[in-house]
Design a protein around this motif. Structure first.
Motif, PDB file in Angstrom:
ATOM      1  N   PRO A  42       0.822  -1.198   0.000  1.00  0.00           N
ATOM      2  CA  PRO A  42       0.000   0.000   0.000  1.00  0.00           C
ATOM      3  C   PRO A  42       0.861   1.255   0.000  1.00  0.00           C
ATOM      4  O   PRO A  42       1.862   1.339   0.707  1.00  0.00           O
ATOM      5  CB  PRO A  42      -0.826  -0.131   1.283  1.00  0.00           C
ATOM      6  CG  PRO A  42      -0.109  -1.130   2.118  1.00  0.00           C
ATOM      7  CD  PRO A  42       0.632  -2.024   1.196  1.00  0.00           C
ATOM      8  N   GLN A  43       0.483   2.217  -0.814  1.00  0.00           N
ATOM      9  CA  GLN A  43       1.208   3.481  -0.904  1.00  0.00           C
ATOM     10  C   GLN A  43       0.431   4.549  -0.154  1.00  0.00           C
ATOM     11  O   GLN A  43      -0.777   4.722  -0.354  1.00  0.00           O
ATOM     12  CB  GLN A  43       1.390   3.871  -2.368  1.00  0.00           C
ATOM     13  CG  GLN A  43       2.126   2.841  -3.200  1.00  0.00           C
ATOM     14  CD  GLN A  43       3.536   2.581  -2.705  1.00  0.00           C
ATOM     15  OE1 GLN A  43       4.282   3.526  -2.430  1.00  0.00           O
ATOM     16  NE2 GLN A  43       3.899   1.315  -2.588  1.00  0.00           N
ATOM     17  N   GLN A  44       1.117   5.303   0.699  1.00  0.00           N
ATOM     18  CA  GLN A  44       0.474   6.328   1.497  1.00  0.00           C
ATOM     19  C   GLN A  44       1.001   7.701   1.130  1.00  0.00           C
ATOM     20  O   GLN A  44       2.147   7.857   0.688  1.00  0.00           O
ATOM     21  CB  GLN A  44       0.724   6.080   2.991  1.00  0.00           C
ATOM     22  CG  GLN A  44       0.067   4.845   3.560  1.00  0.00           C
ATOM     23  CD  GLN A  44       0.319   4.749   5.051  1.00  0.00           C
ATOM     24  OE1 GLN A  44       1.433   4.552   5.500  1.00  0.00           O
ATOM     25  NE2 GLN A  44      -0.747   4.887   5.829  1.00  0.00           N
ATOM     26  N   SER A  45       0.157   8.707   1.346  1.00  0.00           N
ATOM     27  CA  SER A  45       0.593  10.084   1.175  1.00  0.00           C
ATOM     28  C   SER A  45       1.572  10.430   2.295  1.00  0.00           C
ATOM     29  O   SER A  45       1.623   9.742   3.327  1.00  0.00           O
ATOM     30  CB  SER A  45      -0.611  11.017   1.237  1.00  0.00           C
ATOM     31  OG  SER A  45      -1.155  11.015   2.560  1.00  0.00           O
ATOM     32  N   PRO A  46       2.366  11.502   2.138  1.00  0.00           N
ATOM     33  CA  PRO A  46       3.289  11.889   3.214  1.00  0.00           C
ATOM     34  C   PRO A  46       2.587  12.110   4.554  1.00  0.00           C
ATOM     35  O   PRO A  46       3.102  11.713   5.601  1.00  0.00           O
ATOM     36  CB  PRO A  46       3.913  13.183   2.675  1.00  0.00           C
ATOM     37  CG  PRO A  46       3.858  13.027   1.190  1.00  0.00           C
ATOM     38  CD  PRO A  46       2.563  12.307   0.927  1.00  0.00           C
ATOM     39  N   ASP A  47       1.412  12.748   4.531  1.00  0.00           N
ATOM     40  CA  ASP A  47       0.690  12.981   5.788  1.00  0.00           C
ATOM     41  C   ASP A  47       0.238  11.664   6.419  1.00  0.00           C
ATOM     42  O   ASP A  47       0.344  11.476   7.638  1.00  0.00           O
ATOM     43  CB  ASP A  47      -0.522  13.882   5.548  1.00  0.00           C
ATOM     44  CG  ASP A  47      -0.137  15.329   5.296  1.00  0.00           C
ATOM     45  OD1 ASP A  47       1.028  15.678   5.558  1.00  0.00           O
ATOM     46  OD2 ASP A  47      -1.003  16.092   4.822  1.00  0.00           O
ATOM     47  N   ALA A  48      -0.267  10.765   5.576  1.00  0.00           N
ATOM     48  CA  ALA A  48      -0.720   9.467   6.096  1.00  0.00           C
ATOM     49  C   ALA A  48       0.449   8.666   6.636  1.00  0.00           C
ATOM     50  O   ALA A  48       0.335   7.984   7.665  1.00  0.00           O
ATOM     51  CB  ALA A  48      -1.450   8.693   4.999  1.00  0.00           C
ATOM     52  N   ARG A  49       1.583   8.752   5.966  1.00  0.00           N
ATOM     53  CA  ARG A  49       2.761   8.014   6.440  1.00  0.00           C
ATOM     54  C   ARG A  49       3.234   8.557   7.784  1.00  0.00           C
ATOM     55  O   ARG A  49       3.637   7.794   8.676  1.00  0.00           O
ATOM     56  CB  ARG A  49       3.884   8.113   5.396  1.00  0.00           C
ATOM     57  CG  ARG A  49       5.068   7.251   5.707  1.00  0.00           C
ATOM     58  CD  ARG A  49       4.765   5.762   5.486  1.00  0.00           C
ATOM     59  NE  ARG A  49       5.573   4.927   6.368  1.00  0.00           N
ATOM     60  CZ  ARG A  49       5.075   4.229   7.372  1.00  0.00           C
ATOM     61  NH1 ARG A  49       3.782   4.242   7.649  1.00  0.00           N
ATOM     62  NH2 ARG A  49       5.859   3.487   8.113  1.00  0.00           N
ATOM     63  N   ALA A  50       3.205   9.888   7.937  1.00  0.00           N
ATOM     64  CA  ALA A  50       3.608  10.492   9.214  1.00  0.00           C
ATOM     65  C   ALA A  50       2.662  10.046  10.326  1.00  0.00           C
ATOM     66  O   ALA A  50       3.097   9.749  11.449  1.00  0.00           O
ATOM     67  CB  ALA A  50       3.614  12.013   9.092  1.00  0.00           C
ATOM     68  N   ARG A  51       1.368   9.964  10.011  1.00  0.00           N
ATOM     69  CA  ARG A  51       0.395   9.508  11.010  1.00  0.00           C
ATOM     70  C   ARG A  51       0.659   8.055  11.394  1.00  0.00           C
ATOM     71  O   ARG A  51       0.594   7.688  12.578  1.00  0.00           O
ATOM     72  CB  ARG A  51      -1.016   9.679  10.455  1.00  0.00           C
ATOM     73  CG  ARG A  51      -2.110   9.352  11.443  1.00  0.00           C
ATOM     74  CD  ARG A  51      -3.471   9.885  10.994  1.00  0.00           C
ATOM     75  NE  ARG A  51      -3.843   9.388   9.673  1.00  0.00           N
ATOM     76  CZ  ARG A  51      -3.884  10.153   8.563  1.00  0.00           C
ATOM     77  NH1 ARG A  51      -3.541  11.444   8.632  1.00  0.00           N
ATOM     78  NH2 ARG A  51      -4.249   9.640   7.406  1.00  0.00           N
ATOM     79  N   SER A  52       0.988   7.237  10.414  1.00  0.00           N
ATOM     80  CA  SER A  52       1.290   5.836  10.721  1.00  0.00           C
ATOM     81  C   SER A  52       2.536   5.714  11.577  1.00  0.00           C
ATOM     82  O   SER A  52       2.606   4.867  12.470  1.00  0.00           O
ATOM     83  CB  SER A  52       1.467   5.045   9.420  1.00  0.00           C
ATOM     84  OG  SER A  52       0.215   4.804   8.798  1.00  0.00           O
ATOM     85  N   ARG A  53       3.537   6.553  11.330  1.00  0.00           N
ATOM     86  CA  ARG A  53       4.748   6.491  12.161  1.00  0.00           C
ATOM     87  C   ARG A  53       4.436   6.866  13.602  1.00  0.00           C
ATOM     88  O   ARG A  53       4.988   6.275  14.543  1.00  0.00           O
ATOM     89  CB  ARG A  53       5.826   7.411  11.578  1.00  0.00           C
ATOM     90  CG  ARG A  53       6.538   6.833  10.362  1.00  0.00           C
ATOM     91  CD  ARG A  53       7.817   7.593  10.074  1.00  0.00           C
ATOM     92  NE  ARG A  53       7.546   8.980   9.664  1.00  0.00           N
ATOM     93  CZ  ARG A  53       7.384   9.389   8.412  1.00  0.00           C
ATOM     94  NH1 ARG A  53       7.442   8.512   7.426  1.00  0.00           N
ATOM     95  NH2 ARG A  53       7.157  10.664   8.145  1.00  0.00           N
ATOM     96  N   GLU A  54       3.572   7.863  13.808  1.00  0.00           N
ATOM     97  CA  GLU A  54       3.187   8.236  15.168  1.00  0.00           C
ATOM     98  C   GLU A  54       2.463   7.082  15.862  1.00  0.00           C
ATOM     99  O   GLU A  54       2.699   6.794  17.043  1.00  0.00           O
ATOM    100  CB  GLU A  54       2.281   9.469  15.126  1.00  0.00           C
ATOM    101  CG  GLU A  54       2.996  10.743  14.705  1.00  0.00           C
ATOM    102  CD  GLU A  54       2.035  11.915  14.581  1.00  0.00           C
ATOM    103  OE1 GLU A  54       0.815  11.715  14.852  1.00  0.00           O
ATOM    104  OE2 GLU A  54       2.486  13.006  14.217  1.00  0.00           O
ATOM    105  N   ARG A  55       1.599   6.418  15.123  1.00  0.00           N
ATOM    106  CA  ARG A  55       0.850   5.297  15.698  1.00  0.00           C
ATOM    107  C   ARG A  55       1.777   4.122  15.976  1.00  0.00           C
ATOM    108  O   ARG A  55       1.644   3.447  17.008  1.00  0.00           O
ATOM    109  CB  ARG A  55      -0.272   4.904  14.735  1.00  0.00           C
ATOM    110  CG  ARG A  55      -1.342   5.962  14.629  1.00  0.00           C
ATOM    111  CD  ARG A  55      -2.353   5.669  13.526  1.00  0.00           C
ATOM    112  NE  ARG A  55      -3.463   6.618  13.572  1.00  0.00           N
ATOM    113  CZ  ARG A  55      -4.502   6.609  12.731  1.00  0.00           C
ATOM    114  NH1 ARG A  55      -4.560   5.687  11.768  1.00  0.00           N
ATOM    115  NH2 ARG A  55      -5.466   7.495  12.847  1.00  0.00           N
ATOM    116  N   GLN A  56       2.712   3.892  15.085  1.00  0.00           N
ATOM    117  CA  GLN A  56       3.696   2.829  15.286  1.00  0.00           C
ATOM    118  C   GLN A  56       4.500   3.091  16.561  1.00  0.00           C
ATOM    119  O   GLN A  56       4.765   2.170  17.351  1.00  0.00           O
ATOM    120  CB  GLN A  56       4.604   2.755  14.065  1.00  0.00           C
ATOM    121  CG  GLN A  56       5.548   1.567  14.043  1.00  0.00           C
ATOM    122  CD  GLN A  56       6.452   1.617  12.830  1.00  0.00           C
ATOM    123  OE1 GLN A  56       7.122   2.628  12.587  1.00  0.00           O
ATOM    124  NE2 GLN A  56       6.481   0.540  12.064  1.00  0.00           N
TER     125      GLN A  56
END
Length: 552
Positions: A42-56
């Motif tokens: 799955p490819q994420q936008s930069p904002d979505a990727r940053a949100r996933s890193r915070e959740r991780q």
């Protein structure tokens, strides 16, 4: 080797078994490990990727809290008691949480903690336990699986040596007249040289879920004895799969003493059977398709389960979802569905997504999605956002007919009364619903616990990696927040007694090793880059330990 035998239709001749091992070892050194089924991810936008890193990071923080409390209060024990800070030894006293968490430490880039854990693991003596008997299945998936996975990831040969030590110990449980294993094994009696006989009543999961770990150990060491031991079980199960009362599935219990796997009338893919079915496509993946019989067994099983075990439940929002139930085969040849859902069966959606991609069974993807969505819906339906251990729902009479599956308060209450064994008025149904705290759609909740289980997030992770559905990330986050809020203690996280209450459930002071070995690992990985433990390169055992696949 402990024994020799005539091979069944799924097995290699002995020379070919060695060839499999050598091929695997050779290909592990190859630079050409092309993807074979998994999409690029799955490819994420930069904002979505940053949100996933915070959740991780939030998941990692929870794991770190649990790990450091375990190290401070229960180092070397199987489990930390997360409320009182005590120690518990339910799995041999061999530091189950430590070994189960080795690959999680590596995956979360906690390398210093990983080194401390490996050094401690070296000192574990798997020939000694204070317990009267050991559970061969649990020892296999937690300890052997944990060491094999941590070796695959790190290359630390100390871990492979410990895997061999565990494997050699478990191998002796097969030293019976017919070489079927003793699954609840009195290791002390075996050490005294007493006669060993396989049990005449054994759970199908405990005898049918040894294949991945034993085969992988053979693949890594070049010693075929472990592969040979478990292939004997597979051969017998394959030979009897079509002759059960529900052809394609095996009854819940088997007679290992007489190698009988087709006698019984109760069929489930849930507790005490689940990982037997889970290992069929995963063995095919791990061995690069060189054992085609596992695909055949899986396809027979999943076709039968799709027809008889899966049901669409009545829900107040008319959701098009599936739940996996249980089946009773009657003496007259009829089949009766018991609409009994379990948290444990939530692994099925992810497994079917895996099987659909591995074997080009695209029609299975629809059922995979509906099973995962069913588990997500069930989480959201409870007051704390967490599914209970077991529950009942009312099945639609015509599951593919939206009109026949339309919500009805009357139909729901009738099923509540039927489940309660009462022939009474709607007022009685309301009283049961209030007393038992039943959300709409549920007809009974026999086991209200949540014990930190991983199966729902496991399937959300698998389906997300396969499809890239963005809504699954939001579902995963909602699940994590709900679980952490409900189970968090000062020290770590605890199983809870009742997720149907409005107030925070009472803690059970229990934290099994699968919380750090499975549940938090899957939560971490769902928010990771898909290249971290890529499904092209790894396949997970039932304890979430990733093994390297044979890639051709």
């Amino acid at each position: 080797m402990l024994f020799a035998r005539k091979r069944g239709p799924l097995a290699f001749i002995s020379g070919a078994a060695v060839l499999l091992l050598l091929t695997y070892l050779y290909l592990r050194q190859s630079d050409d490990e092309a993807a074979v089924w998994n999409p690029p991810g799955p490819q994420q936008s930069p904002d979505a990727r940053a949100r996933s890193r915070e959740r991780q990071q939030a998941v990692k923080d929870t794991f770190s809290k649990c790990w450091h409390s375990y190290k401070e209060h229960a180092w070397g024990a199987d489990e930390l008691a997360p409320v009182t800070g005590g120690r518990r030894d339910h799995f041999g006293g061999w530091a189950a949480t430590l070994v189960d968490s080795l690959d999680t430490l590596w995956i979360m880039d906690m390398k210093a903690e990983f080194e401390d854990a490996v050094a401690a693991a070296e000192a574990i003596n798997f020939t000694h336990t204070e317990l009267r008997e050991i559970n061969v299945f649990e020892t296999n998936i937690r300890y052997l699986g944990g060491f094999l996975s941590a070796f695959d990831l790190s290359g630390d040969v100390r871990l492979l040596r410990k895997a061999v030590e565990v494997g050699d110990t478990l191998y002796k449980a097969f030293d019976t007249p017919n070489h079927m294993p003793i699954t609840r094994w009195d290791i002390h009696a075996a050490a005294r040289g007493e006669k060993q006989v396989a049990p005449n009543n054994v759970l199908i999961a405990e005898i049918g879920s040894l294949s991945m770990e034993f085969t992988h150990l053979s693949m890594l060491t070049g010693d075929a004895k472990w592969f040979d031991a478990v292939q004997r079980i597979t051969d017998e199960m394959a030979a009897q799969q079509d002759s059960t009362a529900l052809p394609g599935l095996w009854p819940l219990a088997a007679n290992a003493e007489e190698s009988i796997f087709n006698s019984g009338s109760f069929f489930t893919l849930g507790a005490m059977a689940d990982s037997t079915y889970e290992y069929l496509p995963k063995m095919a993946a791990m061995t690069g398709g060189l054992l085609p019989g596992y695909q055949t067994m899986y396809e027979k099983a999943i076709d039968t389960a799709t027809k008889h075990n899966f049901f669409r439940p009545l829900t107040p929002t008319n959701e098009d979802i599936l739940i996996s139930g249980e089946v009773h085969a009657k003496d007259d040849g009829s089949i009766e569905l018991e609409p009994h859902g379990q948290h444990l069966t939530c692994f099925l959606g992810g497994l079917m997504a895996l099987g659909a991609r591995l074997f080009n069974r695209e029609n299975d993807m629809d059922a995979a999605r509906k099973l995962v969505d069913g588990c997500v819906w069930t989480y959201k339906a409870l007051p704390h956002g967490i599914m209970p251990e077991t529950f009942y729902m009312a099945p639609c009479q015509e599951p593919n007919d939206d009109g026949a599956c339309k919500w009805s308060d009357e139909a729901w209450k009738e099923e509540v009364l039927r489940r309660a064994g009462k022939d009474a008025s709607a007022a009685d149904a309301d009283a049961i619903i209030d007393a038992d705290r039943l959300p709409k759609g549920f007809t009974a909740i026999p086991d209200r616990r949540y014990i930190l289980r991983p199966e729902a997030i496991e399937s959300v992770f698998m389906l997300y990696r396969v499809t890239g559905r963005e809504d699954l990330l939001e579902s995963a986050w909602d699940m994590f927040v709900a679980i952490n809020r409900t189970t968090s203690t000062e020290l770590a996280n605890s199983a809870v007694h009742d997720v149907t209450t409005k107030e925070k459930p009472e803690a059970a002071d229990s934290m099994e090793s699968f919380w750090t070995g499975e549940t938090l690992k899957y939560f971490y990985l769902v928010f990771s880059d898909p290249g971290l433990i890529s499904l092209d390169e790894f396949v997970f055992n039932t304890e979430a330990h990733p093994f390297r696949r044979l890639v051709r």
